[in-house]
Design a protein around this motif. Structure first.
Motif, mmCIF file in Angstrom:
data_model
loop_
_atom_site.group_PDB
_atom_site.id
_atom_site.type_symbol
_atom_site.label_atom_id
_atom_site.label_comp_id
_atom_site.label_asym_id
_atom_site.label_seq_id
_atom_site.Cartn_x
_atom_site.Cartn_y
_atom_site.Cartn_z
ATOM 1 N N MET B 1 9.251 38.204 105.175
ATOM 2 C CA MET B 1 8.314 38.539 106.592
ATOM 3 C C MET B 1 9.436 38.764 107.531
ATOM 4 N N LEU B 2 9.147 39.861 108.400
ATOM 5 C CA LEU B 2 9.812 40.160 109.402
ATOM 6 C C LEU B 2 9.627 39.270 110.624
ATOM 7 N N VAL B 3 10.552 38.763 111.172
ATOM 8 C CA VAL B 3 10.460 37.905 112.465
ATOM 9 C C VAL B 3 10.970 38.390 113.418
ATOM 10 N N VAL B 4 10.115 38.625 114.785
ATOM 11 C CA VAL B 4 10.724 39.114 115.815
ATOM 12 C C VAL B 4 10.149 38.291 117.212
ATOM 13 N N THR B 5 11.296 38.072 117.783
ATOM 14 C CA THR B 5 10.878 37.388 119.173
ATOM 15 C C THR B 5 10.531 38.465 120.308
ATOM 16 N N ARG B 6 9.326 38.009 121.089
ATOM 17 C CA ARG B 6 8.857 38.950 122.088
ATOM 18 C C ARG B 6 8.450 37.923 123.462
ATOM 19 N N LYS B 7 8.667 38.630 124.495
ATOM 20 C CA LYS B 7 8.223 38.040 125.747
ATOM 21 C C LYS B 7 6.969 38.511 126.167
ATOM 22 N N LYS B 8 6.535 37.799 127.231
ATOM 23 C CA LYS B 8 5.228 38.151 127.557
ATOM 24 C C LYS B 8 5.180 39.674 128.096
ATOM 25 N N ASP B 9 4.314 40.441 127.751
ATOM 26 C CA ASP B 9 4.043 41.908 128.037
ATOM 27 C C ASP B 9 4.676 42.870 127.154
ATOM 28 N N GLU B 10 5.571 42.126 126.510
ATOM 29 C CA GLU B 10 6.471 43.024 125.407
ATOM 30 C C GLU B 10 5.696 43.467 124.155
ATOM 31 N N LYS B 11 5.970 44.500 123.611
ATOM 32 C CA LYS B 11 5.161 45.087 122.488
ATOM 33 C C LYS B 11 5.786 45.322 121.205
ATOM 34 N N LEU B 12 4.904 45.362 120.309
ATOM 35 C CA LEU B 12 5.496 45.664 118.899
ATOM 36 C C LEU B 12 4.706 47.076 118.472
ATOM 37 N N ILE B 13 5.133 47.966 117.729
ATOM 38 C CA ILE B 13 4.581 49.145 117.273
ATOM 39 C C ILE B 13 4.932 49.045 115.811
ATOM 40 N N ILE B 14 3.765 49.085 115.040
ATOM 41 C CA ILE B 14 3.513 49.268 113.474
ATOM 42 C C ILE B 14 3.080 50.788 113.062
ATOM 43 N N GLY B 15 3.971 51.303 112.348
ATOM 44 C CA GLY B 15 3.758 52.858 111.947
ATOM 45 C C GLY B 15 3.817 53.436 113.280
ATOM 46 N N ASN B 16 3.216 54.540 113.410
ATOM 47 C CA ASN B 16 3.124 55.377 114.690
ATOM 48 C C ASN B 16 2.102 55.033 115.514
ATOM 49 N N GLU B 17 0.931 54.139 115.123
ATOM 50 C CA GLU B 17 -0.366 54.110 115.992
ATOM 51 C C GLU B 17 -0.457 52.772 116.106
ATOM 52 N N ILE B 18 -0.104 51.704 115.623
ATOM 53 C CA ILE B 18 -0.676 50.301 116.033
ATOM 54 C C ILE B 18 0.383 49.741 116.779
ATOM 55 N N GLU B 19 -0.108 49.389 118.050
ATOM 56 C CA GLU B 19 0.555 48.773 119.074
ATOM 57 C C GLU B 19 -0.089 47.287 119.419
ATOM 58 N N ILE B 20 0.974 46.387 119.324
ATOM 59 C CA ILE B 20 0.503 44.919 119.637
ATOM 60 C C ILE B 20 1.457 44.374 120.686
ATOM 61 N N GLN B 21 0.435 43.744 121.842
ATOM 62 C CA GLN B 21 1.367 43.373 122.964
ATOM 63 C C GLN B 21 0.979 41.886 123.067
ATOM 64 N N VAL B 22 1.922 41.326 123.730
ATOM 65 C CA VAL B 22 1.839 39.773 124.062
ATOM 66 C C VAL B 22 1.286 39.709 125.509
ATOM 67 N N LEU B 23 0.059 39.293 125.622
ATOM 68 C CA LEU B 23 -0.526 39.372 126.991
ATOM 69 C C LEU B 23 -0.459 38.249 127.682
ATOM 70 N N ARG B 24 -0.434 36.769 126.929
ATOM 71 C CA ARG B 24 -0.283 35.820 127.695
ATOM 72 C C ARG B 24 0.104 34.813 126.600
ATOM 73 N N ILE B 25 1.043 33.695 127.020
ATOM 74 C CA ILE B 25 1.582 32.495 126.267
ATOM 75 C C ILE B 25 1.157 31.333 126.811
ATOM 76 N N GLY B 26 0.421 30.662 125.992
ATOM 77 C CA GLY B 26 -0.034 29.323 126.558
ATOM 78 C C GLY B 26 0.554 28.318 125.775
ATOM 79 N N ARG B 27 0.270 27.238 125.932
ATOM 80 C CA ARG B 27 0.956 25.906 125.343
ATOM 81 C C ARG B 27 0.967 25.889 123.840
ATOM 82 N N ASP B 28 -0.327 26.172 123.208
ATOM 83 C CA ASP B 28 -0.265 26.154 121.861
ATOM 84 C C ASP B 28 -1.004 27.590 121.455
ATOM 85 N N ASN B 29 -1.194 28.538 121.925
ATOM 86 C CA ASN B 29 -1.664 29.901 121.495
ATOM 87 C C ASN B 29 -1.080 30.841 122.207
#
Lengths: 138, 79
Positions: B1-29
């Protein structure tokens, strides 16, 4: 409940047109081509069988047979993703038949949509609508 | 499994079309935003697994006899 003899010598008939599911079904990604078999012994149910693995198959039912306005539960974008508009003939549910009508259920949370013109289909999960994956048929 | 650390508002891109963004980091979610083409289905894993297991149950179940099906069919029409 007696079981009917399983149809090991499954033959594809010309009238059983193949419906292509580009993503397969959920948990059955390798099964992409299905035939929807009508059989007087099964009516109003129909059998959906995987062309490449005939041991993979199940009974389906037109969803509106049980929930008349079922097609309204499916978001417009889901119909659009198949290139069709909301139609009652195009939504099916996989059923689990039990020995009594009262305990027989259909998976209304994860229906199958079919575009008959293009002969393509998909299974989707309705996450917003409060529909059960074991919704009673009667 | 690929493990990546991201901060709030940072993104990942999977392939050319799928973007995942960290919108909010809570206590346990964490709250994620996902941008993907319409044909890509996105579900919570647990619900996907539940449906998968229902599909497997349906595959494993035998085709009932006509009598049983007729009984159900009649009950459905009675409503």
């Amino acid at each position: 409940m007696r079981a009917m003899k399983s149809n090991d010598q499954f033959e594809l008939k010309a009238k059983d047109a193949v419906i292509h599911f580009p993503e397969g079904l959920i948990g059955l990604a390798e099964c992409k081509d299905f035939v929807l078999i009508e059989n007087p012994n099964l009516a109003p149910f129909r059998q959906l069988k995987c062309v490449d693995s005939p041991q993979i198959g199940f009974l389906v039912l037109q969803a509106t047979t049980v929930i008349t306005n079922f097609f309204e539960y499916v978001p417009v974008r889901e119909w659009e993703s198949l290139g069709i508009g909301p139609t009652k003939e195009s939504a099916f549910v996989i059923v689990m038949i039990s020995s009594t009508p009262e305990t027989s259920t259909g998976n209304f949370q994860a229906p199958l949509l079919v575009n008959y013109e293009k002969m393509i289909g998909k299974q989707l999960i309705l996450t917003d609508a409060a529909l059960s994956r074991r919704h009673p048929l009667v | 499994m690929l493990v990546v650390t991201r901060k709030k508002d940072e993104k990942l891109i999977i392939g050319n079309e799928i973007e995942i963004q960290v919108l909010r980091i809570g206590r346990d979610n964490v709250r994620l935003g996902i941008k993907a083409p319409a044909h890509i289905s996105i579900y919570r894993y647990e619900i996907y697994e539940a449906i998968k297991s229902e599909n497997m149950n349906a595959v494993a179940s035998q085709i009932p006899d006509k009598e049983t099906l007729d009984k159900i069919s009649k009950s459905m029409k009675a409503e």
